[in-house]
Design an enzyme around this catalytic site. Structure first.
Site, PDB file in Angstrom:
ATOM      1  N   CYS A 276     -12.653   5.664  19.267  1.00 34.30           N
ATOM      2  CA  CYS A 276     -13.223   4.586  18.442  1.00 34.30           C
ATOM      3  C   CYS A 276     -12.234   3.410  18.401  1.00 34.30           C
ATOM      4  CB  CYS A 276     -13.511   5.112  17.042  1.00 34.30           C
ATOM      5  SG  CYS A 276     -12.024   5.392  16.075  1.00 34.30           S
TER       6      CYS A 276
ATOM      7  N   CYS B  75      -8.797   4.273  16.843  1.00 36.92           N
ATOM      8  CA  CYS B  75      -7.945   5.040  17.770  1.00 36.92           C
ATOM      9  C   CYS B  75      -7.500   4.165  18.931  1.00 36.92           C
ATOM     10  CB  CYS B  75      -8.681   6.280  18.260  1.00 36.92           C
ATOM     11  SG  CYS B  75      -8.908   7.491  16.947  1.00 36.92           S
TER      12      CYS B  75
ATOM     13  N   HIS C  13      -8.672  11.363  13.144  1.00 40.99           N
ATOM     14  CA  HIS C  13      -9.230  11.593  14.475  1.00 40.99           C
ATOM     15  C   HIS C  13      -8.224  12.320  15.371  1.00 40.99           C
ATOM     16  CE1 HIS C  13     -12.677   8.413  14.203  1.00 40.99           C
ATOM     17  NE2 HIS C  13     -12.626   9.237  13.160  1.00 40.99           N
TER      18      HIS C  13
ATOM     19  N   GLU D 150      -7.216  11.746  18.337  1.00 38.06           N
ATOM     20  CA  GLU D 150      -6.262  10.880  19.040  1.00 38.06           C
ATOM     21  C   GLU D 150      -5.093  10.527  18.111  1.00 38.06           C
ATOM     22  OE1 GLU D 150      -9.525  10.587  18.700  1.00 38.06           O
ATOM     23  OE2 GLU D 150     -10.424   9.333  20.221  1.00 38.06           O
TER      24      GLU D 150
END
Ligand SMILES: Nc1ccn([C@H]2C[C@H](O)[C@@H](COP(=O)(O)O)O2)c(=O)n1
Ligand SMILES: [Zn+2]
Length: 194
Positions: free
Chosen positions: A118, A121, A92, A94
């Protein structure tokens, strides 16, 4: 509203530009620019970590892990077998922004991200010391991962807020630097500055 770098609203006294990007639009735009590197055909997500001095200390976008070919791994959202979707493999935005950090730590930083983080993260954000999340879209608000994420962030005292951009589009015009002195487009004086 579309703004471009070659549009200048000039004040009568100082001639200083007043339609420059505000900090939060600037950092969110950098997150979105970074997202343009993503190979994900459905959601291109970018993230930008900023410290207390408004310096960028990490940037990332969603993509397959280093050394894992994004031609060989799947980009599907759905398949009979979850292993044939992108979800078990993709890093992801992040995560990449946090791991790409160019400072000793991310204590008290803010992360600007295109999509609400999410739960996985959220854990990374909390553990890294980031204290604030500024996100643009919350399109998966009701997904259990976002519910868990909000629960963790609330418990850990990490603030989150949706960014409402001042401009819905920002144009990057590579020709603008070549516009001769005095030829920049001037907005009428009556236009109110952001
Ligand atoms: N906060 C987030 C949420 C998702 N991502 C990535 C993971 C996938 O590559 C994509 C989401 O795909 P979709 O389910 O919308 O097809 O975005 C992320 O980087 N950060
Ligand atoms: Zn995530």
């Amino acid at each position: 509203m579309l703004v471009s770098a070659n549009t200048s609203v000039l004040t009568e006294k100082s001639q200083k530009r007043v339609d420059y990007l505000q900090w939060s639009d600037y950092f969110m735009a950098i997150a979105f620019l970074s997202a343009m590197r993503s190979k994900d055909p459905n959601s291109q997500v970018g993230a930008c970590v900023v410290n207390k001095e408004k310096k960028i200390v990490g940037i990332g976008y969603n993509g397959m892990p280093n050394g894992c070919s994004d031609d060989d791994l799947p980009w599907n959202r759905e398949a009979d077998n979850i292993l044939d979707t992108k979800y078990p493999y993709v890093c992801h935005a992040e995560m990449n922004a946090i791991l790409n950090k160019n400072s000793a730590d991310l204590k008290d930083c803010t992360i600007y991200v295109a999509l609400f983080p999410c739960n996985e993260c959220a854990k990374l954000i909390i553990q890294s010391g980031i204290k604030e999340i500024v996100y643009l879209s919350d399109k998966y608000h009701n997904d259990y991962k976002m519910v868990a994420s909000r629960q963790l962030l609330d418990m850990a005292g990490v603030k989150y807020r949706q960014h409402i951009p001042q401009h819905s589009q920002i144009l990057i015009d590579f020709d603008s630097i070549n516009i001769p002195v005095g030829k920049h487009h001037k907005e009428p004086k009556s236009v109110s500055s952001p």
